[in-house]
Design an enzyme around this catalytic site. Structure first.
Site, PDB file in Angstrom:
ATOM      1  N   GLU B  77     -33.609 -14.038  25.138  1.00 63.82           N
ATOM      2  CA  GLU B  77     -33.003 -14.376  23.848  1.00 63.82           C
ATOM      3  C   GLU B  77     -31.506 -14.085  23.814  1.00 63.82           C
ATOM      4  O   GLU B  77     -30.750 -14.759  23.117  1.00 63.82           O
ATOM      5  CB  GLU B  77     -33.706 -13.641  22.706  1.00 63.82           C
ATOM      6  CG  GLU B  77     -35.123 -14.131  22.421  1.00 63.82           C
ATOM      7  CD  GLU B  77     -36.179 -13.479  23.295  1.00 63.82           C
ATOM      8  OE1 GLU B  77     -35.811 -12.716  24.226  1.00 63.82           O
ATOM      9  OE2 GLU B  77     -37.381 -13.731  23.075  1.00 63.82           O
ATOM     10  N   PHE B 139     -47.743  -5.672  14.255  1.00 64.44           N
ATOM     11  CA  PHE B 139     -47.418  -6.039  15.627  1.00 64.44           C
ATOM     12  C   PHE B 139     -46.152  -6.890  15.652  1.00 64.44           C
ATOM     13  O   PHE B 139     -46.039  -7.868  14.925  1.00 64.44           O
ATOM     14  CB  PHE B 139     -48.589  -6.810  16.260  1.00 64.44           C
ATOM     15  CG  PHE B 139     -48.278  -7.272  17.665  1.00 64.44           C
ATOM     16  CD1 PHE B 139     -48.045  -6.344  18.675  1.00 64.44           C
ATOM     17  CD2 PHE B 139     -48.203  -8.621  17.974  1.00 64.44           C
ATOM     18  CE1 PHE B 139     -47.741  -6.756  19.958  1.00 64.44           C
ATOM     19  CE2 PHE B 139     -47.901  -9.045  19.263  1.00 64.44           C
ATOM     20  CZ  PHE B 139     -47.664  -8.108  20.261  1.00 64.44           C
ATOM     21  N   LYS B 189     -44.090 -15.678   8.775  1.00 59.62           N
ATOM     22  CA  LYS B 189     -45.001 -16.725   9.217  1.00 59.62           C
ATOM     23  C   LYS B 189     -45.731 -17.397   8.051  1.00 59.62           C
ATOM     24  O   LYS B 189     -45.987 -18.599   8.091  1.00 59.62           O
ATOM     25  CB  LYS B 189     -46.011 -16.114  10.187  1.00 59.62           C
ATOM     26  CG  LYS B 189     -46.635 -17.111  11.129  1.00 59.62           C
ATOM     27  CD  LYS B 189     -47.385 -16.384  12.239  1.00 59.62           C
ATOM     28  CE  LYS B 189     -48.000 -17.395  13.193  1.00 59.62           C
ATOM     29  NZ  LYS B 189     -48.691 -16.720  14.308  1.00 59.62           N
ATOM     30  N   MET B 499     -13.756  -3.166  36.539  1.00 66.35           N
ATOM     31  CA  MET B 499     -12.871  -2.717  35.468  1.00 66.35           C
ATOM     32  C   MET B 499     -13.055  -1.224  35.206  1.00 66.35           C
ATOM     33  O   MET B 499     -12.095  -0.498  34.951  1.00 66.35           O
ATOM     34  CB  MET B 499     -13.144  -3.535  34.202  1.00 66.35           C
ATOM     35  CG  MET B 499     -12.177  -3.241  33.079  1.00 66.35           C
ATOM     36  SD  MET B 499     -10.478  -3.525  33.584  1.00 66.35           S
ATOM     37  CE  MET B 499     -10.224  -5.194  33.027  1.00 66.35           C
TER      38      MET B 499
HETATM   39  C1  LIG Z   1     -23.046  -4.963  28.197  1.00 61.58           C
HETATM   40  C2  LIG Z   1     -21.918  -4.132  28.688  1.00 61.58           C
HETATM   41  N1  LIG Z   1     -22.168  -2.971  29.318  1.00 61.58           N
HETATM   42  C3  LIG Z   1     -21.146  -2.203  29.787  1.00 61.58           C
HETATM   43  C4  LIG Z   1     -19.849  -2.599  29.608  1.00 61.58           C
HETATM   44  C5  LIG Z   1     -18.709  -1.707  30.111  1.00 61.58           C
HETATM   45  N2  LIG Z   1     -17.911  -2.431  31.122  1.00 61.58           N
HETATM   46  C6  LIG Z   1     -16.768  -3.081  30.804  1.00 61.58           C
HETATM   47  S1  LIG Z   1     -16.110  -3.904  32.073  1.00 61.58           S
HETATM   48  C7  LIG Z   1     -17.311  -3.377  33.102  1.00 61.58           C
HETATM   49  C8  LIG Z   1     -17.301  -3.806  34.534  1.00 61.58           C
HETATM   50  C9  LIG Z   1     -17.767  -5.181  34.700  1.00 61.58           C
HETATM   51  O1  LIG Z   1     -18.121  -5.366  36.052  1.00 61.58           O
HETATM   52  P1  LIG Z   1     -18.248  -6.808  36.693  1.00 61.58           P
HETATM   53  O2  LIG Z   1     -19.025  -7.688  35.831  1.00 61.58           O
HETATM   54  O3  LIG Z   1     -18.717  -6.653  38.094  1.00 61.58           O
HETATM   55  O4  LIG Z   1     -16.765  -7.330  36.655  1.00 61.58           O
HETATM   56  P2  LIG Z   1     -15.443  -6.803  37.393  1.00 61.58           P
HETATM   57  O5  LIG Z   1     -14.759  -5.859  36.470  1.00 61.58           O
HETATM   58  O6  LIG Z   1     -15.865  -6.139  38.668  1.00 61.58           O
HETATM   59  O7  LIG Z   1     -14.678  -8.042  37.613  1.00 61.58           O
HETATM   60  C10 LIG Z   1     -18.216  -2.550  32.443  1.00 61.58           C
HETATM   61  C11 LIG Z   1     -19.376  -1.881  33.062  1.00 61.58           C
HETATM   62  C12 LIG Z   1     -19.643  -3.816  28.930  1.00 61.58           C
HETATM   63  N3  LIG Z   1     -18.414  -4.291  28.669  1.00 61.58           N
HETATM   64  N4  LIG Z   1     -20.683  -4.570  28.509  1.00 61.58           N
END
Ligand SMILES: Cc1ncc(C[n+]2csc(CCOP(=O)(O)OP(=O)(O)O)c2C)c(N)n1
Lengths: 205, 592
Positions: B77, B139, B189, B499
């Site tokens: 979803e 449920f 429903k 990041m």
């Molecule tokens: C749902 C969610 N969980 C955690 C984060 C925290 N977060 C921000 S950027 C990031 C890294 C993202 O990694 P990736 O998708 O491999 O991209 P990259 O930065 O390596 O390009 C994280 C864990 C987030 N933004 N969203």
């Protein structure tokens, strides 16, 4: 001509000649809301998630069956009050909002239960504050008082000598004084209150 | 801000004729669920994105015979909500997602919250246990109204089969009109199964909902006088410019009066980035020249932006010398984060026209324009391009941009890859940059690419994703395969949630807690398992060819692009910092 000085944490430019800090103010917002399920939760949720400090919130029916009135006493620095008002107005079931002037008619009701050992003295205090005895027994006396915040606070202090067992306060009910409407159903397409306020700001200087 | 939902489509006569026709060709509504479907039909809904389940089954059943609406079954979803959200971004009309009660509804929540932060038009239809069971922990019962209240513009618990069609119409109109946003209708429903002959009307907002249109003339006048007097004017174009369909007006205004334009992340595409007047993108990872322009402007015309903290940095140092005229359709955005000297509450398109009509003369800003040009020369977006591998991610983005038409739609997940896709692609058209701005939702890209492609089948769609982000919603690839969508997912694979790792290296002494992903699958192989084309690229020499292979393939492709894991995103204004003090590399960051 161009502004000087930095902004403060609230994003407001610090006017070197004026007050830089906005102290909290207490004010009352009155809102007409559609009588539909969940409105109270929506409004109280809004205030808590945006960290607006509510002192009291009351809700009740109005002469129009479709609308309820909420009276909200809040304490916030001025920008917070304006923001609270606008956030409230933005809620779809909220029909109109008004911040009441300080001279608005406002009352709170309190019911308190004190120890009943000194009925005469309790009666004297109750009379002094124009209260009413609702229930009296050998051990407890229950009285009702109405008034503004100051009066109620004073009364509570006065009853403390007898030992207050329990009390309940209703929060504020308030209406604008005189002919001024408290919060009215908006006419379609009226200019937003924000713009009106802003017009004043601009033309003032 | 589509006009579809608000404007009566035809004159009365033909409407009557239509009605008569409707009666003969289509069966009249008999149940609440059919009324729901009829309301969607009235709103000209094309696609629905969802996953079925017990409590929503009556609505699905009512869709069985409706061929003019296509239901796209998603894997999860959350994917349904993001796909519908992206559909809404690309078309401007609300996307529709649907789910069953309980876990179906809660799985939608991330996508709804995402739409709420970005003011995306979205409507969610959720099944609910029968009214008599509500409150009894039945449920798959969740208080969906309670859960979604903080993240919707409005939500409605449908109470009656006779009114449920109009509830859906109202939710549709509210998602679309004024400041757009997500709405939800919770559908017990018994209500959807209940009998009714009430044909819903045209989608309509409640009569008390009156979004502002024109800004106050007195303030308009004061604002244009200040603008005409300004020495260092800028326009800051936010997402509201695109949502309000005001790009043409804004472009014309900027060109006519020679005012440089900075865009926020959601405003990307509002002004062509390849024009001289474009000062690019602002904020934490914005360009140095945009951030310098913000820090030095003396008059900012900000349109449709909410001054998010990733844009402003430290509020106390934001545009310190500027008078700010703030145009927004939502009065609550005015002076929420940054005080507006000229609050212009109204519809962006109309207010820009008002400003244009009132502006006596262009500001005399030749010197400023020269300074802006100089900054562009001094602080261009730049990365080191060594001859040797590993590939720099920025190169992949630039190359892809070079090979594709201008109106290509770019989707992105959240992380470093998103910033590179934002920085190194040259955006010239609105509604071509589709990502999660305010909520920063990893996993947005793949489902978004699906929604975007269905919304604009004639356009190319590419999604830049991170390895971490792809792992969150990559299963939606199965949907792209089933629907045979020509999309490309480029996983900029750095084997890390990059990041976060960048922040750990910058601000947590290199303590890389939980940020390295040496255990990730091979994304090309994974793609093949789903039935998509899987490609892998490790060498500079193969980048172009691999991109072309993906573009030419009939169906979805995934490019597993093995990039330099040590590459970081710059420029960077540290969180809560001063926009004028941006770091261009690691050493700089230490000095700030
Ligand atoms: C749902 C969610 N969980 C955690 C984060 C925290 N977060 C921000 S950027 C990031 C890294 C993202 O990694 P990736 O998708 O491999 O991209 P990259 O930065 O390596 O390009 C994280 C864990 C987030 N933004 N969203």
């Amino acid at each position: 001509m161009h502004p000087e000085g930095r902004r403060n944490e609230q994003g407001i430019r610090i006017d070197p000649e004026a007050e830089a800090e906005h102290p909290p103010e207490r004010t009352i917002l009155s809102a007409l809301v559609k009588n539909e399920p969940g409105v109270l939760a929506e409004v109280s949720g809004l205030f808590s998630r945006r960290q607006f400090n509510i002192e009291s919130l009351t809700v009740g029916t109005t002469i129009d069956d479709d609308l309820s009135r909420m009276t909200i006493a809040i304490e916030e620095p001025r920008p917070g009050i304006d923001q609270a008002k606008k956030q409230l107005e933005k809620q779809i079931p909220v029909v109109s909002v008004r911040e009441l002037d300080t001279d608005a008619v406002q009352r709170e009701l309190v019911i308190l239960k004190v120890n009943g050992q000194e009925p005469d003295k309790v009666q004297a205090v109750t009379e002094m504050y124009d209260g009413e005895t609702l229930d009296a027994g050998p051990r407890t006396i229950t009285v009702q008082l109405t008034g503004n915040e100051q009066k109620i606070d004073d009364a509570i202090d006065a009853y403390e000598q007898f030992g207050i067992r329990e009390l309940v306060r209703t929060g504020y009910a308030a209406l604008a004084r005189g002919e001024a409407p408290t919060a009215q159903v908006k006419q379609p397409n009226t200019a937003p209150t924000d713009a009106q306020v802003a017009t004043q700001e601009v033309s003032d200087d | 801000m589509s006009e579809r939902a608000s404007v009566p489509k035809e004159d009365e006569e033909s409407a009557e004729a239509d009605e008569a026709e409707a009666e003969t060709t289509e069966s009249a509504v008999e149940t609440g669920a059919e009324a729901v479907v009829a309301a969607l039909e009235n709103a000209d809904v094309e696609y629905l994105f969802g996953v079925t389940g017990g409590a929503i089954m009556p609505v699905y059943d009512a869709l069985y015979e409706h061929e003019e609406m296509t239901h796209i079954t998603m894997a999860h979803e959350q994917g349904a909500a993001h796909a519908a959200d992206a559909y809404g971004i690309v078309t401007g009309d609300p996307g529709v997602c649907m789910a069953t009660s309980g876990p179906g509804a809660t799985n939608l929540v991330t996508g709804i919250a995402d739409a709420s932060m970005d003011s995306d038009p979205l409507i969610a239809l959720t099944g609910q246990v029968p009214t008599d069971f509500v409150g009894n922990d039945a449920f798959q019962e969740t208080d969906t109204i309670g859960v979604t209240q903080p993240v919707t513009k409005y939500n409605i618990f449908a109470e009656d089969a006779d009114t449920v069609g109009d509830d859906v119409g109202e939710a549709f109109a509210l998602a679309d009109e004024g400041r757009q946003g997500p709405t939800l209708v919770d559908l017990p429903k018994d209500v959807t199964k209940g009998e009714t002959d009430q044909q819903p009307g045209t989608p309509q907002t409640p009569d008390t909902y009156n979004p502002p249109e024109e800004a106050d003339e007195v303030i308009v006048q004061a604002a244009v006088e200040a603008l005409a007097d300004a020495d260092r004017p800028v326009i800051l174009a936010g997402g509201g410019v695109i949502k309000g369909e005001a790009c043409d007006e804004l472009r014309q205004f900027a060109r006519e009066y020679d005012v440089p334009v900075i865009t926020t992340m959601p405003g990307t595409g509002a002004f062509p980035e390849d024009e001289d007047l474009s000062m690019g993108i602002a904020g934490m990872h914005g360009t140095g020249f945009a951030n310098l322009a913000i820090s030095n402007t003396d008059f900012m015309l900000a349109v449709g932006t909410r001054f998010d903290d990733r844009l402003t940095g430290d509020i106390e140092t934001f545009a310190p010398d500027a008078e700010i005229a703030h145009v927004d359709i939502d009065p609550a955005e005015i002076s929420k984060n940054v005080q507006a000297d000229y609050p212009l509450v109204g519809d962006a398109k109309r207010v820009i026209r008002q400003l244009d009509d009132a502006l006596p003369a262009a500001p005399d800003a030749d010197e400023w324009l020269e300074t802006c040009d100089r900054w562009k020369d001094e602080y261009p977006l730049d990365y080191e391009t060594p001859e040797d591998e590993p590939i720099k991610p920025q190169y992949v983005v630039e190359k892809y941009d070079e090979l594709t038409p201008d109106d290509t739609i770019v989707c992105a997940g959240v992380g470093q890859h998103q910033m590179w896709a934002w920085q190194y692609w040259t955006y010239t058209e609105p509604r071509t940059w589709v990502t999660s701005h305010g909520l920063g939702t990893m996993g947005y890209a793949v489902p978004a690419a699906i929604g975007a492609k269905l919304a604009a089948p004639e356009k190319e769609v590419v999604a830049f994703d991170g390895d971490g982000s792809f792992l969150m919603t990559g299963q939606e690839l199965s949907v792209a395969v089933r629907e045979n969508l020509n999309i490309t997912i480029v996983v900029l694979n750095n084997e890390a949630v990059g990041m976060v790792r960048q922040w750990q290296d910058g601000f947590y002494e290199g303590r890389r807690m939980a940020s390295e992903y040496p255990w990730i699958p091979q994304f090309d192989k994974l793609a093949e398992a789903y039935g998509a084309q899987g490609l892998r690229v490790e060498d500079y020499d193969d980048v172009e060819e691999t991109i072309q292979e993906a573009r030419e393939y009939d169906g979805p492709s995934v490019i597993d692009a093995i990039i330099d894991p040590s590459e970081n995103v710059y420029p960077m204004v540290p969180s809560g910092g001063d926009n004028a003090r941006f770091a261009l590399n690691e050493q700089h960051l230490e000095d700030i």
